[in-house]
Design an enzyme around this catalytic site. Structure first.
Site, PDB file in Angstrom:
ATOM      1  CD  GLU A   1       6.263 -12.757 -16.810  1.00 47.21           C
ATOM      2  OE1 GLU A   1       7.239 -13.070 -17.533  1.00 47.21           O
ATOM      3  OE2 GLU A   1       6.381 -12.081 -15.762  1.00 47.21           O
TER       4      GLU A   1
ATOM      5  CD  GLU B   1       6.872 -14.165 -11.544  1.00 42.44           C
ATOM      6  OE1 GLU B   1       6.808 -15.236 -12.171  1.00 42.44           O
ATOM      7  OE2 GLU B   1       7.582 -13.208 -11.917  1.00 42.44           O
TER       8      GLU B   1
END
Length: 312
Positions: A116, A209
């Protein structure tokens, strides 16, 4: 290692050993014993782990635990944490190369460089691309045959980023989209297919995720910063977690969807990211189990009729 409430139905689990946050881990380091106990539990849920970083010897300790427990089919995605600090990035990359020099490719499934970083705006797409290219070149020179990936929000993937990796790894969270639990499995599949599989071309594609918090409030997505009621949107809770798992886990096992469940254990240190003023207190509550490896009261991990994951 014989917990009747655990079932090996997850193709992957995201894992951060406790006490591995830098620099706190320099004075309060992770425990080998603790990580070994974690591995004993995790081996009953999956055969593939994804780590997020290398600090404080965590990767070597995980490998040692796997070897000591003789978990012969357990493999690891070697995680490299990237941020906006060149010193941190250099340390993590250096650790990665040292680990590969020591262990070779055998303990690993691949190398995940950064998580991220585009979402946090720690690096530009160009900067991340340069790092990924360098890692791929260095692995080739070292004759290490491992796929290189980076993980980011599913909405941040495009054809250019996909061209710079061997595996597209997208974090896809229905909870943060404000999706009710009974719609979460369908939303996750559709979002992933439309935003990530579509740009991956013929490359391997993994949801890096996906999960659901067991408590801490509710979320109505980016367009509604504060939910109008406590039952609007995505509600964090045990029953909602169970509902999402019941509609996602076994179906994914049957159709071969590759993903990492986020996550096995709560991470209490993440309480610093909660925002009580907005009723958003879920950051430390994503585990199927608490920090002491106890399955949370009421959590029901599907057994999928006895079917279990196999080596990918």
């Amino acid at each position: 290692m014989n917990n009747k409430d655990l079932h090996r139905v997850f193709p992957g689990i995201d894992y951060t050993p406790i006490n591995t946050q830098y620099p706190a881990c320099l004075t309060n380091p992770p425990s080998q014993n603790n990580i070994t106990r974690d591995m004993a539990v995790l081996s009953q849920l999956t055969n593939t782990l994804r780590l997020y970083g290398t600090d404080c010897n965590q990767t070597a300790m995980v490998i040692h635990s796997i070897q000591q427990l003789q978990l012969t089919d357990m493999k690891v995605w070697l995680g490299v944490w990237l941020g906006n600090n060149d010193t941190t990035n250099d340390r993590q990359l250096s650790d990665m190369y040292s680990l590969l020099d020591t262990y070779g490719a055998d303990p690993f499934v691949g190398v995940a460089v950064g998580n991220e970083v585009l979402f946090r705006k720690d690096l530009t797409a160009a900067q991340l691309g340069t790092i990924l290219t360098g890692v791929k070149q260095n692995l080739t020179e070292k004759k290490i045959d491992l796929p290189v990936a980076t993980s980011d929000l599913g909405s941040n993937w495009n054809a250019q980023l996909a061209s710079e990796v061997d595996v597209v790894m997208a974090n896809v969270h229905p909870f943060f989209a404000g999706t009710p639990a009974d719609q979460a499995a369908a939303w996750t599949w559709s979002f992933w297919q439309e935003n990530d599989v579509a740009v991956a071309s013929d490359k391997k594609n993994i949801i890096s995720e996906v999960g659901w918090p067991s408590g801490g409030g509710n979320d109505c997505g980016t367009t509604v910063p504060v939910c109008p009621t406590k039952t609007a949107g995505s509600v964090a809770g045990i029953s909602e977690l169970n509902e999402f798992m019941s509609e996602w886990v076994c179906q994914s096992l049957a159709n071969g969807t590759d993903y990492f469940w986020f996550e096995a254990f709560d991470e209490p240190w993440k309480v610093i990211y909660n925002t009580p003023s907005k009723g958003q207190n879920w950051e430390d509550k994503w585990g199927l189990m608490d920090v002491n490896r106890n399955v949370k009261a009421g959590v029901q991990i599907p057994d999928c009729g006895g079917k279990t994951v196999s080596r990918r």
